[in-house]
Design a protein around this motif. Structure first.
Motif, PDB file in Angstrom:
ATOM      1  N   GLY A   1      -5.073  -8.824   1.499  1.00  0.00           N
ATOM      2  CA  GLY A   1      -6.472  -8.612   1.710  1.00  0.00           C
ATOM      3  C   GLY A   1      -6.774  -7.177   2.056  1.00  0.00           C
ATOM      4  O   GLY A   1      -5.902  -6.371   2.386  1.00  0.00           O
ATOM      5  N   PHE A   2      -8.018  -6.894   1.994  1.00  0.00           N
ATOM      6  CA  PHE A   2      -8.540  -5.568   2.276  1.00  0.00           C
ATOM      7  C   PHE A   2      -9.086  -5.537   3.698  1.00  0.00           C
ATOM      8  O   PHE A   2      -9.825  -6.429   4.093  1.00  0.00           O
ATOM      9  CB  PHE A   2      -9.649  -5.222   1.280  1.00  0.00           C
ATOM     10  CG  PHE A   2     -10.261  -3.869   1.491  1.00  0.00           C
ATOM     11  CD1 PHE A   2      -9.585  -2.719   1.115  1.00  0.00           C
ATOM     12  CD2 PHE A   2     -11.509  -3.747   2.068  1.00  0.00           C
ATOM     13  CE1 PHE A   2     -10.136  -1.469   1.307  1.00  0.00           C
ATOM     14  CE2 PHE A   2     -12.073  -2.501   2.265  1.00  0.00           C
ATOM     15  CZ  PHE A   2     -11.385  -1.364   1.883  1.00  0.00           C
ATOM     16  N   THR A   3      -8.731  -4.532   4.461  1.00  0.00           N
ATOM     17  CA  THR A   3      -9.268  -4.349   5.808  1.00  0.00           C
ATOM     18  C   THR A   3     -10.257  -3.197   5.781  1.00  0.00           C
ATOM     19  O   THR A   3      -9.915  -2.085   5.384  1.00  0.00           O
ATOM     20  CB  THR A   3      -8.137  -4.030   6.813  1.00  0.00           C
ATOM     21  OG1 THR A   3      -7.200  -5.100   6.796  1.00  0.00           O
ATOM     22  CG2 THR A   3      -8.686  -3.851   8.205  1.00  0.00           C
TER      23      THR A   3
END
Length: 80
Positions: free
Chosen positions: A1-3
């Motif tokens: 996922g992207f933070t």
């Protein structure tokens, strides 16, 4: 996922963030858990903490260093 970024600032404050590390050393216990970062163009050193996913306790640590320095390009950790 992207933070997503937890902290950002405008280009009027700097041009290129130099990310650092979360301090976990024993020499400065009051700074434990603080993330250190700088900016290549503005030559500052700042810190913040992220206790619950939100950046808090923003501090400018530039004068704490006690020596003159130029553009910071990176940070490093030692064994401690």
């Amino acid at each position: 996922g992207f933070t997503m970024p937890v902290h950002e600032y405008s280009h009027s404050q700097g041009c290129s963030i130099s990310g650092g590390y979360v301090y976990r050393g024993c020499a400065l216990p009051d700074l434990s858990g603080h993330y250190f970062y700088s900016d290549f163009c503005s030559s500052f050193i700042r810190t913040f903490r992220i206790p619950a996913g939100v950046a808090v306790d923003h501090q400018d640590r530039t004068s704490d260093i006690g020596v003159a320095f130029g553009s910071i390009v990176s940070f490093a950790e030692d064994a401690r």
